[in-house]
Design a protein around this motif. Structure first.
Motif, PDB file in Angstrom:
ATOM      1  N   LEU A  78      12.737  -4.937   4.791  1.00 46.82           N
ATOM      2  CA  LEU A  78      13.740  -3.874   5.734  1.00 46.82           C
ATOM      3  C   LEU A  78      14.063  -2.888   4.985  1.00 46.82           C
ATOM      4  CD1 LEU A  78      15.711  -6.542   7.700  1.00 46.82           C
ATOM      5  CD2 LEU A  78      14.049  -5.161   8.467  1.00 46.82           C
ATOM      6  N   LEU A  79      14.413  -2.872   3.770  1.00 45.90           N
ATOM      7  CA  LEU A  79      15.188  -1.827   2.737  1.00 45.90           C
ATOM      8  C   LEU A  79      14.094  -0.871   2.437  1.00 45.90           C
ATOM      9  CD1 LEU A  79      17.817  -1.100   1.704  1.00 45.90           C
ATOM     10  CD2 LEU A  79      17.442  -2.478  -0.320  1.00 45.90           C
ATOM     11  N   LYS A  80      12.787  -1.572   2.036  1.00 47.44           N
ATOM     12  CA  LYS A  80      11.745  -0.597   1.439  1.00 47.44           C
ATOM     13  C   LYS A  80      10.748  -0.035   2.197  1.00 47.44           C
ATOM     14  CE  LYS A  80      12.549  -2.850  -3.000  1.00 47.44           C
ATOM     15  NZ  LYS A  80      12.214  -3.646  -4.072  1.00 47.44           N
ATOM     16  N   THR A  81      10.781  -0.587   3.511  1.00 40.96           N
ATOM     17  CA  THR A  81       9.382  -0.173   4.347  1.00 40.96           C
ATOM     18  C   THR A  81       9.701   0.666   5.390  1.00 40.96           C
ATOM     19  OG1 THR A  81       8.361  -2.648   3.902  1.00 40.96           O
ATOM     20  CG2 THR A  81       7.435  -1.312   5.590  1.00 40.96           C
ATOM     21  N   ASN A  82       9.371   1.815   5.315  1.00 43.62           N
ATOM     22  CA  ASN A  82       9.567   2.887   6.434  1.00 43.62           C
ATOM     23  C   ASN A  82       8.364   2.694   7.311  1.00 43.62           C
ATOM     24  OD1 ASN A  82       9.733   5.313   7.958  1.00 43.62           O
ATOM     25  ND2 ASN A  82      10.996   6.390   6.384  1.00 43.62           N
ATOM     26  N   LEU A  83       8.471   2.119   8.355  1.00 39.38           N
ATOM     27  CA  LEU A  83       7.011   1.885   9.131  1.00 39.38           C
ATOM     28  C   LEU A  83       6.576   3.298   9.660  1.00 39.38           C
ATOM     29  CD1 LEU A  83       8.125  -1.288  11.370  1.00 39.38           C
ATOM     30  CD2 LEU A  83       6.509  -1.124   9.150  1.00 39.38           C
ATOM     31  N   ILE A  84       7.195   4.002  10.034  1.00 39.25           N
ATOM     32  CA  ILE A  84       6.920   5.518  10.500  1.00 39.25           C
ATOM     33  C   ILE A  84       5.965   6.152   9.519  1.00 39.25           C
ATOM     34  CG2 ILE A  84       7.266   7.426  11.668  1.00 39.25           C
ATOM     35  CD1 ILE A  84       7.488   4.916  13.463  1.00 39.25           C
ATOM     36  N   LYS A  85       6.757   6.238   8.494  1.00 37.55           N
ATOM     37  CA  LYS A  85       6.090   7.249   7.301  1.00 37.55           C
ATOM     38  C   LYS A  85       4.842   6.517   6.785  1.00 37.55           C
ATOM     39  CE  LYS A  85       7.162   9.054   2.745  1.00 37.55           C
ATOM     40  NZ  LYS A  85       8.245   9.101   1.751  1.00 37.55           N
ATOM     41  N   LYS A 102      -7.579   4.654  14.964  1.00 38.37           N
ATOM     42  CA  LYS A 102      -6.050   3.892  14.652  1.00 38.37           C
ATOM     43  C   LYS A 102      -4.997   4.870  15.315  1.00 38.37           C
ATOM     44  CE  LYS A 102      -6.601   0.103  12.171  1.00 38.37           C
ATOM     45  NZ  LYS A 102      -6.239  -1.212  12.616  1.00 38.37           N
ATOM     46  N   ASN A 103      -4.278   4.275  16.058  1.00 34.29           N
ATOM     47  CA  ASN A 103      -3.000   4.898  16.528  1.00 34.29           C
ATOM     48  C   ASN A 103      -1.676   4.474  15.906  1.00 34.29           C
ATOM     49  OD1 ASN A 103      -2.437   2.519  17.776  1.00 34.29           O
ATOM     50  ND2 ASN A 103      -3.565   2.962  19.690  1.00 34.29           N
ATOM     51  N   LEU A 104      -0.618   4.912  16.378  1.00 33.25           N
ATOM     52  CA  LEU A 104       0.506   4.504  15.470  1.00 33.25           C
ATOM     53  C   LEU A 104       1.010   2.851  15.498  1.00 33.25           C
ATOM     54  CD1 LEU A 104       2.779   5.858  14.046  1.00 33.25           C
ATOM     55  CD2 LEU A 104       4.288   5.852  16.235  1.00 33.25           C
ATOM     56  N   ILE A 105       0.773   2.302  16.743  1.00 26.89           N
ATOM     57  CA  ILE A 105       1.068   0.932  16.620  1.00 26.89           C
ATOM     58  C   ILE A 105       0.102   0.004  15.754  1.00 26.89           C
ATOM     59  CG2 ILE A 105       0.107   0.470  18.859  1.00 26.89           C
ATOM     60  CD1 ILE A 105       3.270  -1.226  17.621  1.00 26.89           C
ATOM     61  N   THR A 106      -1.051   0.420  15.986  1.00 31.88           N
ATOM     62  CA  THR A 106      -2.279  -0.407  15.355  1.00 31.88           C
ATOM     63  C   THR A 106      -2.158  -0.221  13.846  1.00 31.88           C
ATOM     64  OG1 THR A 106      -3.773   1.247  15.599  1.00 31.88           O
ATOM     65  CG2 THR A 106      -3.830  -0.629  17.113  1.00 31.88           C
ATOM     66  N   SER A 107      -1.682   0.949  13.505  1.00 40.20           N
ATOM     67  CA  SER A 107      -1.422   1.063  12.214  1.00 40.20           C
ATOM     68  C   SER A 107      -0.168   0.518  11.735  1.00 40.20           C
ATOM     69  CB  SER A 107      -1.167   2.811  11.711  1.00 40.20           C
ATOM     70  OG  SER A 107      -2.092   3.419  12.251  1.00 40.20           O
ATOM     71  N   ILE A 108       0.834   0.237  12.535  1.00 39.98           N
ATOM     72  CA  ILE A 108       2.078  -0.612  12.079  1.00 39.98           C
ATOM     73  C   ILE A 108       1.660  -1.975  11.942  1.00 39.98           C
ATOM     74  CG2 ILE A 108       4.092  -1.310  13.082  1.00 39.98           C
ATOM     75  CD1 ILE A 108       4.957   1.488  13.750  1.00 39.98           C
ATOM     76  N   SER A 109       0.736  -2.441  12.706  1.00 37.69           N
ATOM     77  CA  SER A 109       0.501  -3.648  12.701  1.00 37.69           C
ATOM     78  C   SER A 109      -0.295  -4.117  11.314  1.00 37.69           C
ATOM     79  CB  SER A 109      -0.651  -4.200  13.967  1.00 37.69           C
ATOM     80  OG  SER A 109      -1.133  -5.533  13.650  1.00 37.69           O
ATOM     81  N   ASP A 110      -1.019  -3.068  10.792  1.00 38.43           N
ATOM     82  CA  ASP A 110      -1.632  -3.591   9.470  1.00 38.43           C
ATOM     83  C   ASP A 110      -0.703  -3.315   8.445  1.00 38.43           C
ATOM     84  OD1 ASP A 110      -4.342  -3.657  10.623  1.00 38.43           O
ATOM     85  OD2 ASP A 110      -4.690  -1.541  10.034  1.00 38.43           O
TER      86      ASP A 110
END
Length: 511
Positions: A78-85, A102-110
């Protein structure tokens, strides 16, 4: 744990709300673990941010990592992972996804898979060792029939993977990555695109199972479970029925904000910007001037070439400006055509025929109109609908006398000092009230700008569930005649410590 220290099983719901929810619920899990109540949770139903915490915890049980290691690993995530960036670097890459990239949500899944779940699949919950969670439900919403779509592990063979309208086999479900389940559960509208099932999920060998490819030739859109039920209560109630109601406590941990103003009008501004009509004429004039200038430059370049031949200087003086101006003219032409044929025709109230009625509007007025519509739609979907659904689902719990002496509502804003408390000694201290307000008012985001926010949220989850467990016992034992459960004395002692230092458990963890 000795049998005499056990209570009846616990059902636990973890609501959605991005990193705010995941972190608050981490505090709830930590305090339940402190009282040895976490091991008595038999039913776990999660949504969105709650799924991040709940899924990571359930996985840690199967991995036998121990709660302390889970707590440390999840806090670091939680502290180190900026999902959007992190996800922006993956967007647009070629993929077997429904959109072809790849879109935003599939990228976040990875990213979930890389930093949190390490490639584990849903079948991990059918492997040894056995764990205390007998019913595990990770909630999403499918957009074909508009109801809850559940990824669940149940002792009851009648529990569907999906729902009554759309479901998948247990064999296929076990091949799903935990990361894809987490992404589907936290794919909230406005922030992400719908996940296409099964196309946007990553399967073994990068091949969709034949049974799913045949059944879902047309992709099933899946989004955040909070659209249907942001607390996961409905799924938990079904699980409780499957267990024949053999639970002693029903905890609903909820990070919904406390009656904030859903919609407000922006301040009135002095509209001094240009009207749409003037902007259109200026663009048309600029397009024509650019086109004529480009033609004139090309004509001069051709004449110069005929006289002296091609030189680099002549190309820079005439050729390059001609290309720039010609491109500008074409861009303006393309933009006006796009607005005319695609934008206006997609707005039923306007269309091209109404242009003469709206061309007097200024740019500022158009921006204000668009802003009001967008904000009202977000308020409708994100607050009005969700609050209405929340009240309907909660009614099943609060109007059912069978849950009167079982329910524990754990609300993130509960200890902000605005309510009446059962006894004077349970009134939160000023420090707790201040920390609660700060935690409850944090936005629904997928990163932390300030590490202190994480500590505030974890602490808020810890002392809020401590308060509600004490209040639960005092509520069901009004005459103080029953023997208090083994954990009650510890909870009372902790409450006194929390009053002095709301972050006291976090401080202990850092020693």
């Amino acid at each position: 744990m000795p049998a005499q220290n056990r209570t009846a099983g616990i059902a636990l719901c973890l609501s959605g709300g991005g990193y705010r929810a995941a972190t608050f619920h981490l505090g709830v899990l930590a305090y339940l673990n402190r009282l040895q109540l976490l091991q008595q949770v038999e039913i776990l139903s999660t949504v969105s941010g709650g799924t991040l915490a709940g899924l990571a915890y359930a996985r840690s049980l199967k991995k036998k990592t121990g709660f302390e290691q889970f707590y440390s690993d999840f806090t670091n995530f939680l502290l180190k992972t900026n999902l959007i960036k992190l996800s922006f670097s993956k967007i647009g890459n070629k993929s077997s996804c429904a959109l072809g990239y790849k879109n935003l949500i599939t990228s976040i899944s990875d990213i979930y898979d890389k930093y949190l779940f390490s490639g584990d699949q849903f079948n991990i919950f059918w492997h040894k060792p056995s764990i205390h969670l007998q019913e595990i439900i990770f909630n999403t919403t499918e957009f074909r029939t508009g109801i809850d779509f559940r990824f669940q592990k149940s002792k009851n063979t009648l529990a569907r993977m999906g729902n009554g309208n759309v479901n998948i086999s247990l064999r296929d479900a076990q091949k799903i990555r935990l990361a894809d389940i987490a992404a589907a559960s936290s794919c909230f509208p406005g922030g992400f695109e719908p996940l296409a099932f099964p196309h946007d999920f990553k399967w073994p060998g990068n091949k969709i199972p034949d049974s799913l490819a045949e059944k879902f030739e047309k992709a099933l859109p899946i989004m955040d479970g909070g659209i249907y039920d942001n607390q996961g209560v409905d799924a938990a109630l079904l699980a409780i029925q499957r267990c024949r109601n053999k639970i002693g406590m029903f905890i609903i941990s909820d990070t919904d904000k406390n009656n904030e103003e859903i919609f407000s009008y922006p301040e009135i501004k002095n509209n001094r910007s240009l009207s749409l009509s003037i902007v259109n004429k200026l663009l048309l004039t600029l397009m024509l001037l650019s086109a004529f200038s480009s033609i004139a430059l090309i004509t001069n370049l051709i004449a110069l070439i005929n006289q002296t031949g091609i030189t680099i200087l002549s190309l820079f003086i005439y050729g390059f400006p001609a290309v720039v101006l010609g491109s500008l003219a074409y861009f303006i032409y393309w933009l006006r055509k796009k607005v005319k044929n695609e934008v206006l025709d997609r707005i039923p109230q306007i269309r091209l025929a109404a242009w003469k009625e709206i061309k007097h509007l200024t740019i500022d007025q158009v921006i204000d109109m668009a802003e009001l519509r967008i904000r009202s739609l977000f308020a409708l979907a994100g607050s009005v609908f969700m609050k209405r659904i929340r009240s309907l689902v909660f009614a099943h719990v609060y109007k059912n006398p069978g849950y009167e002496n079982k329910r524990v509502s754990n609300l993130i804003y509960e200890l902000d000092g605005s309510k009446k408390y059962r006894t004077l000694w349970l009134k939160p201290s000023d420090k707790m009230q201040k920390n609660t307000c700060a935690a409850a008012n944090m936005p629904t985001v997928l990163w932390f700008d300030d590490p202190a926010d994480l500590s505030r949220l974890i602490a808020c989850g810890e002392y809020t569930i401590c308060y509600n467990l004490i209040d639960f016992i005092l509520r069901i034992d009004k005459n103080h005649k029953a023997k208090y459960p083994y954990w009650f004395k510890q909870a009372v002692e902790d409450w006194k410590s929390f009053e002095q230092d709301p972050l006291m458990m976090i401080a202990q963890d850092q020693m």
